[in-house]
Scaffold this motif. Structure first.
Motif, PDB file in Angstrom:
ATOM      1  N   LYS A   1      -0.220  17.252  -6.207  1.00  0.00           N
ATOM      2  CA  LYS A   1      -0.607  16.405  -5.069  1.00  0.00           C
ATOM      3  C   LYS A   1       0.076  16.832  -3.768  1.00  0.00           C
ATOM      4  CE  LYS A   1       2.501  12.619  -6.282  1.00  0.00           C
ATOM      5  NZ  LYS A   1       2.555  11.166  -6.469  1.00  0.00           N
ATOM      6  N   ILE A   2       0.527  18.082  -3.738  1.00  0.00           N
ATOM      7  CA  ILE A   2       1.197  18.652  -2.563  1.00  0.00           C
ATOM      8  C   ILE A   2       0.283  19.687  -1.914  1.00  0.00           C
ATOM      9  CG2 ILE A   2       3.210  19.920  -1.718  1.00  0.00           C
ATOM     10  CD1 ILE A   2       4.109  17.352  -2.918  1.00  0.00           C
ATOM     11  N   LEU A   3       0.132  19.572  -0.607  1.00  0.00           N
ATOM     12  CA  LEU A   3      -0.579  20.580   0.174  1.00  0.00           C
ATOM     13  C   LEU A   3       0.477  21.425   0.881  1.00  0.00           C
ATOM     14  CD1 LEU A   3      -3.531  21.349   0.971  1.00  0.00           C
ATOM     15  CD2 LEU A   3      -3.158  20.033   3.052  1.00  0.00           C
ATOM     16  N   ASN A   4       0.497  22.712   0.588  1.00  0.00           N
ATOM     17  CA  ASN A   4       1.463  23.646   1.188  1.00  0.00           C
ATOM     18  C   ASN A   4       0.783  24.421   2.306  1.00  0.00           C
ATOM     19  OD1 ASN A   4       3.763  23.305  -0.601  1.00  0.00           O
ATOM     20  ND2 ASN A   4       2.448  24.202  -2.167  1.00  0.00           N
ATOM     21  N   ILE A   5       1.420  24.424   3.462  1.00  0.00           N
ATOM     22  CA  ILE A   5       0.898  25.158   4.620  1.00  0.00           C
ATOM     23  C   ILE A   5       1.980  26.126   5.085  1.00  0.00           C
ATOM     24  CG2 ILE A   5      -0.033  24.986   6.949  1.00  0.00           C
ATOM     25  CD1 ILE A   5      -0.601  22.017   6.327  1.00  0.00           C
ATOM     26  N   ASP A   6       1.669  27.410   5.058  1.00  0.00           N
ATOM     27  CA  ASP A   6       2.579  28.447   5.560  1.00  0.00           C
ATOM     28  C   ASP A   6       1.957  29.037   6.819  1.00  0.00           C
ATOM     29  OD1 ASP A   6       4.346  28.153   3.397  1.00  0.00           O
ATOM     30  OD2 ASP A   6       3.256  29.629   2.201  1.00  0.00           O
ATOM     31  N   ILE A   7       2.688  28.928   7.917  1.00  0.00           N
ATOM     32  CA  ILE A   7       2.199  29.443   9.202  1.00  0.00           C
ATOM     33  C   ILE A   7       3.163  30.508   9.705  1.00  0.00           C
ATOM     34  CG2 ILE A   7       1.630  28.905  11.605  1.00  0.00           C
ATOM     35  CD1 ILE A   7       1.072  26.034  10.722  1.00  0.00           C
ATOM     36  N   LYS A   8       2.608  31.660  10.070  1.00  0.00           N
ATOM     37  CA  LYS A   8       3.371  32.724  10.722  1.00  0.00           C
ATOM     38  C   LYS A   8       2.664  33.037  12.021  1.00  0.00           C
ATOM     39  CE  LYS A   8       4.988  34.707   6.430  1.00  0.00           C
ATOM     40  NZ  LYS A   8       4.825  35.740   5.446  1.00  0.00           N
ATOM     41  N   ALA A   9       3.398  32.966  13.120  1.00  0.00           N
ATOM     42  CA  ALA A   9       2.802  33.211  14.431  1.00  0.00           C
ATOM     43  C   ALA A   9       3.630  34.222  15.200  1.00  0.00           C
ATOM     44  CB  ALA A   9       2.708  31.902  15.214  1.00  0.00           C
ATOM     45  N   GLN A  10       2.968  34.941  16.079  1.00  0.00           N
ATOM     46  CA  GLN A  10       3.655  35.957  16.886  1.00  0.00           C
ATOM     47  C   GLN A  10       4.530  35.350  17.960  1.00  0.00           C
ATOM     48  OE1 GLN A  10       0.745  38.666  18.423  1.00  0.00           O
ATOM     49  NE2 GLN A  10       0.227  39.486  16.410  1.00  0.00           N
ATOM     50  N   ASP A  11       4.218  34.100  18.352  1.00  0.00           N
ATOM     51  CA  ASP A  11       4.988  33.457  19.420  1.00  0.00           C
ATOM     52  C   ASP A  11       4.900  31.940  19.287  1.00  0.00           C
ATOM     53  OD1 ASP A  11       2.480  32.658  20.732  1.00  0.00           O
ATOM     54  OD2 ASP A  11       2.334  34.775  21.281  1.00  0.00           O
ATOM     55  N   SER A  12       5.734  31.241  20.036  1.00  0.00           N
ATOM     56  CA  SER A  12       5.793  29.781  19.973  1.00  0.00           C
ATOM     57  C   SER A  12       4.494  29.082  20.379  1.00  0.00           C
ATOM     58  CB  SER A  12       6.938  29.252  20.841  1.00  0.00           C
ATOM     59  OG  SER A  12       8.165  29.688  20.322  1.00  0.00           O
ATOM     60  N   PRO A  13       3.849  29.490  21.473  1.00  0.00           N
ATOM     61  CA  PRO A  13       2.591  28.818  21.821  1.00  0.00           C
ATOM     62  C   PRO A  13       1.525  28.933  20.723  1.00  0.00           C
ATOM     63  CG  PRO A  13       3.413  30.034  23.708  1.00  0.00           C
ATOM     64  CD  PRO A  13       4.266  30.425  22.531  1.00  0.00           C
ATOM     65  N   SER A  14       1.421  30.091  20.095  1.00  0.00           N
ATOM     66  CA  SER A  14       0.453  30.281  19.008  1.00  0.00           C
ATOM     67  C   SER A  14       0.816  29.409  17.815  1.00  0.00           C
ATOM     68  CB  SER A  14       0.421  31.742  18.556  1.00  0.00           C
ATOM     69  OG  SER A  14       0.031  32.568  19.600  1.00  0.00           O
TER      70      SER A  14
ATOM     71  N   THR B   1      -1.913  34.326  14.693  1.00  0.00           N
ATOM     72  CA  THR B   1      -1.325  33.528  13.619  1.00  0.00           C
ATOM     73  C   THR B   1      -1.934  33.890  12.276  1.00  0.00           C
ATOM     74  OG1 THR B   1      -2.936  31.749  13.872  1.00  0.00           O
ATOM     75  CG2 THR B   1      -0.884  31.524  15.110  1.00  0.00           C
ATOM     76  N   ILE B   2      -1.126  33.758  11.250  1.00  0.00           N
ATOM     77  CA  ILE B   2      -1.578  33.924   9.869  1.00  0.00           C
ATOM     78  C   ILE B   2      -1.194  32.634   9.154  1.00  0.00           C
ATOM     79  CG2 ILE B   2      -1.284  35.189   7.714  1.00  0.00           C
ATOM     80  CD1 ILE B   2      -0.489  37.625   9.436  1.00  0.00           C
ATOM     81  N   THR B   3      -2.172  32.010   8.517  1.00  0.00           N
ATOM     82  CA  THR B   3      -1.914  30.748   7.843  1.00  0.00           C
ATOM     83  C   THR B   3      -2.427  30.817   6.417  1.00  0.00           C
ATOM     84  OG1 THR B   3      -2.206  29.596   9.939  1.00  0.00           O
ATOM     85  CG2 THR B   3      -2.225  28.252   7.963  1.00  0.00           C
ATOM     86  N   GLU B   4      -1.628  30.301   5.504  1.00  0.00           N
ATOM     87  CA  GLU B   4      -2.023  30.197   4.104  1.00  0.00           C
ATOM     88  C   GLU B   4      -1.853  28.732   3.704  1.00  0.00           C
ATOM     89  OE1 GLU B   4      -0.418  31.576  -0.245  1.00  0.00           O
ATOM     90  OE2 GLU B   4      -0.143  32.966   1.425  1.00  0.00           O
ATOM     91  N   VAL B   5      -2.905  28.177   3.128  1.00  0.00           N
ATOM     92  CA  VAL B   5      -2.859  26.782   2.692  1.00  0.00           C
ATOM     93  C   VAL B   5      -3.265  26.737   1.235  1.00  0.00           C
ATOM     94  CG1 VAL B   5      -3.684  24.442   3.120  1.00  0.00           C
ATOM     95  CG2 VAL B   5      -3.499  26.046   5.024  1.00  0.00           C
ATOM     96  N   LYS B   6      -2.491  26.019   0.436  1.00  0.00           N
ATOM     97  CA  LYS B   6      -2.834  25.871  -0.982  1.00  0.00           C
ATOM     98  C   LYS B   6      -2.418  24.486  -1.459  1.00  0.00           C
ATOM     99  CE  LYS B   6       1.334  28.333  -2.182  1.00  0.00           C
ATOM    100  NZ  LYS B   6       1.880  29.611  -2.492  1.00  0.00           N
ATOM    101  N   SER B   7      -3.029  24.084  -2.551  1.00  0.00           N
ATOM    102  CA  SER B   7      -2.759  22.778  -3.131  1.00  0.00           C
ATOM    103  C   SER B   7      -2.125  22.973  -4.507  1.00  0.00           C
ATOM    104  CB  SER B   7      -4.081  22.010  -3.257  1.00  0.00           C
ATOM    105  OG  SER B   7      -3.889  20.822  -3.967  1.00  0.00           O
ATOM    106  N   ILE B   8      -0.990  22.315  -4.716  1.00  0.00           N
ATOM    107  CA  ILE B   8      -0.318  22.339  -6.024  1.00  0.00           C
ATOM    108  C   ILE B   8      -0.037  20.892  -6.389  1.00  0.00           C
ATOM    109  CG2 ILE B   8       1.690  23.110  -7.328  1.00  0.00           C
ATOM    110  CD1 ILE B   8       1.926  25.439  -5.314  1.00  0.00           C
TER     111      ILE B   8
END
Length: 89
Positions: free
Chosen positions: A53-66, A44-51
């Motif tokens: 009062k919003i917390l943005n979470i972007d998740i990219k995973a190779q498969d559903s379980p991950s 998985t690759i995850t990027e989290v940032k705050s803008i």
């Protein structure tokens, strides 16, 4: 005999969580940053940032379980951070 290979689809999500204040969003981001840099899976690759009062979470995973594991981990860390923030008020 032909061997079948299973093709796994990449799973992605972009999540926005709105907090009561910019400060609260930044505190939660700071609290979960160590978890972001020490990702439990190389799938998985995850990027989290705050803008604001919003917390943005972007998740990219190779498969559903991950993907599911990463999503559950981040939600758990965020919920725990919020509880600690509420206790400190």
């Amino acid at each position: 005999m032909m061997k079948q290979t299973k093709t796994l689809k990449q799973v992605e999500a972009q999540i926005e969580i709105e907090f009561d204040s910019k400060k609260e969003a930044e505190i939660v981001l700071t609290a979960i940053k160590p978890e972001i840099s020490d990702s439990p899976s190389s799938r998985t690759i995850t990027e989290v940032k705050s803008i604001d009062k919003i917390l943005n979470i972007d998740i990219k995973a190779q498969d559903s379980p991950s993907f599911r594991a990463a999503l559950n981990s981040y939600f758990r860390w965020i919920m725990l951070s919020q509880e600690v923030f509420k206790l400190s008020k």
